[in-house]
Motif scaffolding. Structure first.
Motif, mmCIF file in Angstrom:
data_model
loop_
_atom_site.group_PDB
_atom_site.id
_atom_site.type_symbol
_atom_site.label_atom_id
_atom_site.label_comp_id
_atom_site.label_asym_id
_atom_site.label_seq_id
_atom_site.Cartn_x
_atom_site.Cartn_y
_atom_site.Cartn_z
ATOM 1 N N LEU A 113 0.851 -1.180 0.000
ATOM 2 C CA LEU A 113 0.000 0.000 0.000
ATOM 3 C C LEU A 113 0.887 1.231 0.000
ATOM 4 O O LEU A 113 1.680 1.433 0.922
ATOM 5 C CB LEU A 113 -0.914 -0.009 1.226
ATOM 6 C CG LEU A 113 -1.912 1.140 1.327
ATOM 7 C CD1 LEU A 113 -2.919 1.092 0.183
ATOM 8 C CD2 LEU A 113 -2.636 1.098 2.679
ATOM 9 N N THR A 114 0.757 2.050 -1.038
ATOM 10 C CA THR A 114 1.691 3.148 -1.247
ATOM 11 C C THR A 114 0.942 4.452 -1.487
ATOM 12 O O THR A 114 -0.019 4.495 -2.263
ATOM 13 C CB THR A 114 2.593 2.852 -2.463
ATOM 14 O OG1 THR A 114 3.240 1.592 -2.260
ATOM 15 C CG2 THR A 114 3.643 3.938 -2.639
ATOM 16 N N GLN A 115 1.384 5.503 -0.819
ATOM 17 C CA GLN A 115 0.845 6.826 -1.084
ATOM 18 C C GLN A 115 1.571 7.421 -2.280
ATOM 19 O O GLN A 115 2.798 7.422 -2.350
ATOM 20 C CB GLN A 115 1.017 7.739 0.135
ATOM 21 C CG GLN A 115 0.438 9.127 -0.074
ATOM 22 C CD GLN A 115 0.551 10.000 1.168
ATOM 23 O OE1 GLN A 115 0.946 9.530 2.226
ATOM 24 N NE2 GLN A 115 0.192 11.268 1.038
ATOM 25 N N THR A 116 0.802 7.925 -3.247
ATOM 26 C CA THR A 116 1.403 8.454 -4.468
ATOM 27 C C THR A 116 1.257 9.963 -4.621
ATOM 28 O O THR A 116 1.907 10.558 -5.467
ATOM 29 C CB THR A 116 0.785 7.774 -5.706
ATOM 30 O OG1 THR A 116 -0.638 8.004 -5.697
ATOM 31 C CG2 THR A 116 1.059 6.269 -5.684
ATOM 32 N N ALA A 117 0.403 10.574 -3.822
ATOM 33 C CA ALA A 117 0.222 12.028 -3.941
ATOM 34 C C ALA A 117 -0.299 12.583 -2.633
ATOM 35 O O ALA A 117 -0.871 11.861 -1.802
ATOM 36 C CB ALA A 117 -0.728 12.360 -5.085
ATOM 37 N N GLU A 163 -8.709 21.368 4.124
ATOM 38 C CA GLU A 163 -8.578 19.922 3.954
ATOM 39 C C GLU A 163 -7.196 19.537 3.418
ATOM 40 O O GLU A 163 -6.613 20.257 2.622
ATOM 41 C CB GLU A 163 -9.639 19.398 2.969
ATOM 42 C CG GLU A 163 -11.053 19.465 3.494
ATOM 43 C CD GLU A 163 -12.023 18.775 2.553
ATOM 44 O OE1 GLU A 163 -11.550 17.922 1.752
ATOM 45 O OE2 GLU A 163 -13.220 19.083 2.613
ATOM 46 N N ALA A 164 -6.733 18.386 3.892
ATOM 47 C CA ALA A 164 -5.562 17.722 3.309
ATOM 48 C C ALA A 164 -6.072 16.517 2.524
ATOM 49 O O ALA A 164 -7.062 15.888 2.907
ATOM 50 C CB ALA A 164 -4.595 17.274 4.391
ATOM 51 N N LEU A 168 -3.780 7.017 -2.405
ATOM 52 C CA LEU A 168 -3.155 5.735 -2.071
ATOM 53 C C LEU A 168 -3.411 4.731 -3.190
ATOM 54 O O LEU A 168 -4.451 4.788 -3.861
ATOM 55 C CB LEU A 168 -3.702 5.193 -0.752
ATOM 56 C CG LEU A 168 -3.533 6.062 0.496
ATOM 57 C CD1 LEU A 168 -4.220 5.412 1.689
ATOM 58 C CD2 LEU A 168 -2.070 6.280 0.783
ATOM 59 N N THR A 169 -2.474 3.815 -3.370
ATOM 60 C CA THR A 169 -2.634 2.763 -4.370
ATOM 61 C C THR A 169 -1.909 1.510 -3.911
ATOM 62 O O THR A 169 -1.004 1.576 -3.059
ATOM 63 C CB THR A 169 -2.087 3.211 -5.742
ATOM 64 O OG1 THR A 169 -2.403 2.215 -6.718
ATOM 65 C CG2 THR A 169 -0.582 3.393 -5.687
ATOM 66 N N LEU A 170 -2.309 0.378 -4.439
ATOM 67 C CA LEU A 170 -1.623 -0.883 -4.177
ATOM 68 C C LEU A 170 -0.631 -1.133 -5.315
ATOM 69 O O LEU A 170 -1.021 -1.234 -6.477
ATOM 70 C CB LEU A 170 -2.621 -2.040 -4.096
ATOM 71 C CG LEU A 170 -3.340 -2.252 -2.758
ATOM 72 C CD1 LEU A 170 -4.404 -3.323 -2.905
ATOM 73 C CD2 LEU A 170 -2.343 -2.644 -1.674
#
Length: 314
Positions: free
Chosen positions: A96-100, A121-122, A126-128
């Protein structure tokens, strides 16, 4: 030697053939001493002839030992990175990786104590990320079967095949570093380039903790001199550069293409399955030789390419 002289003897009721030398030895003979045996023992010898000695005595009594291990350059980068065990049947690793990321403006984060408007807001994306596992394998062929019963097999299994697997593990790491960004050194001394690469990694949000050097770069640091007419050794003449530079641990890799500054905790992790050893008799047993195989599965899951900076022109 007894020149082939033999005598008949009886031991526990079973007839045995003993050498004449053995008869004298049982009677107490040894070099420098006298011993006697009965005529019957001597006369019972199957033959009596003069001793003829030819050749060298070098091989009469040999002391056996093993040579020291054959040299191998074992300067690897992979032990400096975190590793995760996986099962033998795993074919890919999903992370599980945060991309932005989007952060609100600081001016909007700071609000009046009695503010009732919507809060800023933040946002995160996320993507696999799935990474296929690689096979690491090496074999030794033509190993005489008798060697499998001998301690000498350690040089095959414990060293050569293990080193082959280590080479593969290091390549997984170095391929990931090669995919990272670079910073041209220009005319800067290596020490300056290292510090500038750290600045780049800090700006990307990571904490550099590892310096991977080529053998040539390691040597250059050891003999680094100050600029100017009076050149002085930076780390002292005849001394190694410290094992820690700018708070980073230093590791030399024999095959890394260029020095690299790395956040080893963020760049990624090494996923490794069990290492298996197997042997297979060759040629259906006709040659009494065996193939020995060592293999396993592994992959380096690259997570943050920006966590490494190569000191290279491209």
């Amino acid at each position: 030697s007894t020149g082939g002289l033999r005598v008949a003897d009886v031991n526990d009721g079973q007839p045995e053939t003993r050498t004449l030398l053995g008869a004298f030895t049982r009677a107490g003979w040894e070099p420098g001493k006298r011993a006697e045996i009965a005529w019957d023992d001597f006369a019972g010898a199957s033959e009596s002839r003069a001793l003829t000695w030819t050749g060298s005595v070098d091989n009469v009594s040999m002391f056996h030992d093993a040579a020291g291990p054959f040299g191998a350059d074992q300067r690897y980068a992979w032990p400096a990175f975190p590793s995760v065990p996986i099962d033998a049947g795993v074919t890919s690793v999903q992370v599980l990786t945060q991309t932005a990321r989007t952060l609100p403006a600081a001016a909007n984060v700071v609000r009046a104590i009695d503010a009732v408007t919507n809060k800023p807001e933040a946002a995160s994306t996320l993507t696999l990320v799935a990474t296929p596992v690689k096979q690491l394998a090496a074999v030794q062929t033509g190993v005489p079967n008798v060697m499998l019963e001998n301690d000498g097999i350690e040089s095959v299994i414990g060293t050569d095949l293990r080193l082959s697997i280590n080479e593969g593990l290091d390549k997984l790491i170095l391929d990931a570093i090669a995919a990272s960004g670079f910073q041209a050194p220009g005319t800067d001394p290596l020490l300056v380039s290292i510090r500038k690469a750290m600045t780049t990694i800090y700006a990307a949000g990571y904490n550099p903790n590892l310096l991977v050097l080529t053998p040539a770069a390691s040597e250059a640091l050891d003999v680094l001199q100050t600029v100017g007419t009076e050149k002085l050794y930076v780390f002292g003449a005849g001394r190694f550069a410290p094992g820690e530079l700018f708070g980073m641990s230093v590791r030399v890799s024999k095959t890394v293409a260029a020095p690299a500054v790395v956040d080893s905790a963020a760049l990624g992790r090494l996923y490794v399955g069990p290492i298996a050893l197997a042997s297979f008799e060759e040629n259906a047993g006709r040659t009494n030789t065996t193939l020995v195989r060592m293999e396993g599965h592994a992959v380096f899951g690259l997570e943050r390419a920006a966590a490494a900076v190569r000191i290279a022109a491209a």
